[in-house]
Design a protein around this motif. Structure first.
Motif, PDB file in Angstrom:
ATOM      1  N   ILE A   3      42.063  37.204  40.937  1.00  0.00           N
ATOM      2  CA  ILE A   3      42.259  37.850  39.649  1.00  0.00           C
ATOM      3  C   ILE A   3      42.718  36.821  38.639  1.00  0.00           C
ATOM      4  O   ILE A   3      43.195  35.739  38.983  1.00  0.00           O
ATOM      5  N   ARG A   5      45.385  35.864  36.175  1.00  0.00           N
ATOM      6  CA  ARG A   5      46.762  36.233  35.915  1.00  0.00           C
ATOM      7  C   ARG A   5      47.023  36.193  34.420  1.00  0.00           C
ATOM      8  O   ARG A   5      46.840  35.162  33.776  1.00  0.00           O
ATOM      9  N   ARG A   6      47.467  37.285  33.855  1.00  0.00           N
ATOM     10  CA  ARG A   6      47.758  37.324  32.425  1.00  0.00           C
ATOM     11  C   ARG A   6      49.231  37.553  32.160  1.00  0.00           C
ATOM     12  O   ARG A   6      49.776  37.058  31.197  1.00  0.00           O
ATOM     13  N   ASN A   7      49.877  38.318  33.013  1.00  0.00           N
ATOM     14  CA  ASN A   7      51.272  38.688  32.794  1.00  0.00           C
ATOM     15  C   ASN A   7      52.055  38.556  34.089  1.00  0.00           C
ATOM     16  O   ASN A   7      51.493  38.649  35.191  1.00  0.00           O
ATOM     17  N   ASP A  10      51.764  41.017  37.007  1.00  0.00           N
ATOM     18  CA  ASP A  10      50.512  41.091  37.753  1.00  0.00           C
ATOM     19  C   ASP A  10      50.670  40.690  39.212  1.00  0.00           C
ATOM     20  O   ASP A  10      49.982  41.212  40.091  1.00  0.00           O
ATOM     21  N   ARG A  11      51.582  39.741  39.504  1.00  0.00           N
ATOM     22  CA  ARG A  11      51.719  39.306  40.896  1.00  0.00           C
ATOM     23  C   ARG A  11      52.302  40.412  41.769  1.00  0.00           C
ATOM     24  O   ARG A  11      51.955  40.548  42.939  1.00  0.00           O
ATOM     25  N   LEU A  13      51.760  43.610  41.132  1.00  0.00           N
ATOM     26  CA  LEU A  13      50.682  44.593  41.242  1.00  0.00           C
ATOM     27  C   LEU A  13      49.630  44.146  42.252  1.00  0.00           C
ATOM     28  O   LEU A  13      49.064  44.974  42.977  1.00  0.00           O
ATOM     29  N   GLN A  14      49.361  42.830  42.303  1.00  0.00           N
ATOM     30  CA  GLN A  14      48.415  42.333  43.301  1.00  0.00           C
ATOM     31  C   GLN A  14      48.956  42.570  44.711  1.00  0.00           C
ATOM     32  O   GLN A  14      48.234  43.023  45.606  1.00  0.00           O
ATOM     33  N   ILE A  60      52.757  44.030  28.306  1.00  0.00           N
ATOM     34  CA  ILE A  60      51.637  44.844  28.784  1.00  0.00           C
ATOM     35  C   ILE A  60      51.495  46.168  28.032  1.00  0.00           C
ATOM     36  O   ILE A  60      50.535  46.898  28.247  1.00  0.00           O
ATOM     37  N   TYR A  80      47.320  50.505  32.323  1.00  0.00           N
ATOM     38  CA  TYR A  80      47.275  49.048  32.294  1.00  0.00           C
ATOM     39  C   TYR A  80      46.265  48.588  33.336  1.00  0.00           C
ATOM     40  O   TYR A  80      46.262  49.072  34.468  1.00  0.00           O
ATOM     41  N   VAL A  82      44.467  45.264  35.347  1.00  0.00           N
ATOM     42  CA  VAL A  82      44.418  43.849  35.703  1.00  0.00           C
ATOM     43  C   VAL A  82      42.970  43.552  36.075  1.00  0.00           C
ATOM     44  O   VAL A  82      42.486  44.032  37.107  1.00  0.00           O
TER      45      VAL A  82
END
Length: 377
Positions: A3, A5-7, A10-11, A13-14, A60, A80, A82
């Motif tokens: 993915i 990574r933008r924010n 995110d880690r 959520l992954q 976000i 939101y 990702v």
């Protein structure tokens, strides 16, 4: 899974997706926590501070004005995404120790009714042209997932205009045979009532009301269904009887008789869901189904919602099923435990007696326990 990574969030959520968790709880004064198979499971991570929270949540939020609204009201819902991972429904809130948030995974693929193992009788909903269909259950019971499957079936087979009103938009539908207009509260409309009032002027065949949470929205939905539109809605009730009572009781006493008459004429179906922990891992849904038949309008008009359980039982040949029967079937099939069935049963005493007469010695012993007790009755 790769993915972009933008924010910083995110880690988490992954990791949430990789572990198969349904929810991420992210609250100040606690470490992040996942919900796995219905149970809360803390991560090995330090306690979240207000600074952590702001650094991860503010970027976000869809618009700067939304963040200011959250700070003013203490509550905010939005979706939101990702890219390359998943889409999430987000609720930001304030709690005793500071800020809090819950992320829930929205599957990118809309599952079919068959994949969800929904009762085959629900295919009847796909062919409805008017009236009110209510899908009910506690938060997290799969209402949105079931509705998405039903709407996707209609999208694939019917030439129609479908309008959804959601807070936020969860499952994103692509145009197939139908035209679908998805509107999000806060972004495309001020509230459910305003959006529903506008939707009836948009030449719809079906209007989905993401949540019928107040008198004005419920009244507008009833009137739209009574006027010949097909209206889908959701409520946080766990049975058909409680659903009918919830609709009626939201109105002032002097209006309830008239509302009963309207509901009696337009109610087509109530689908009540509960999610249970499956033996061996995962979860499964117990689904109560009530369709309209000649006896139903009179029961509603006369205020006899307490008789709806018997009405559903009598309608078994028409495909109707009570919540307790659905739970019983899951126990018999070995999908859930006796204890899980008793916990969710509407009539716990009868359910316990039924389990005691048909199961083996170990399960019978469990069936005879008092609710909330580790000792036999």
């Amino acid at each position: 899974m790769s993915i972009v990574r933008r924010n910083r969030i995110d880690r988490f959520l992954q990791l949430m997706v990789e572990r198969g968790a349904s929810d991420l709880h992210f609250s100040v004064s606690r470490p992040p926590m996942f919900r796995l198979n219905g149970e809360i499971d803390p991560l090995r991570y330090r306690v979240i501070t207000n600074e952590d929270y702001v650094a991860m949540m503010e970027p976000i939020v869809p618009h700067e004005s939304y963040w200011q609204r959250f700070l003013a009201s203490g509550d905010l819902d939005f979706a939101y995404e990702v890219p390359g991972l998943a889409r999430f429904r987000v609720n930001l809130f304030m709690q005793e120790h500071g800020f809090g948030a819950v992320f829930r995974t929205i599957p990118t693929t809309i599952l079919t009714m068959e994949q969800l193992a929904l009762p085959t009788v629900l295919n009847r909903i796909v062919d409805l042209r008017s009236g009110l269909v209510l899908v009910t259950g506690p938060t997290g019971s799969g209402k949105s997932t079931s509705l998405a499957a039903i709407i996707d079936r209609m999208n694939s087979t019917k030439s129609m205009h479908i309008v959804t009103i959601e807070d936020p938009v969860e499952f994103v539908h692509q145009h197939k045979k139908a035209v679908i207009s998805q509107r999000e509260i806060g972004q495309h409309a001020h509230n459910f009532a305003d959006a529903l009032r506008a939707a009836v002027r948009e030449d719809p065949d079906l209007v989905l009301v993401g949540e019928m949470r107040d008198l004005e929205t419920i009244s507008l939905a009833l009137n739209a269904a009574a006027s010949g539109l097909l209206v889908f809605g959701t409520l946080h009730t766990n049975s058909a009887a409680k659903t009918v009572d919830r609709i009626i009781n939201v109105f002032p006493t002097d209006e309830q008789e008239a509302v009963r008459s309207v509901l009696a004429e337009c109610l087509q179906c109530v689908v009540a869901q509960q999610l249970l922990k499956r033996i061996g891992g995962g979860r499964c849904a117990a689904v109560e189904v009530m369709f309209t038949a000649p006896a139903l309008p009179n029961l509603i008009r006369e205020g006899k919602s307490h008789q709806l359980g018997g009405y559903i039982s009598a309608g078994k040949r028409l495909g109707m099923i009570t919540m307790d029967q659905a739970l019983y079937d899951h126990v018999e099939a070995g999908r859930i435990s006796v204890e899980a069935g008793i916990e969710k049963a509407l009539n716990k005493m009868d359910f316990r007696k039924r389990m005691a007469t048909v199961k083996g010695p170990d399960d019978a012993r469990l069936a005879q326990k008092r609710p909330g007790s580790g000792k036999p009755a």
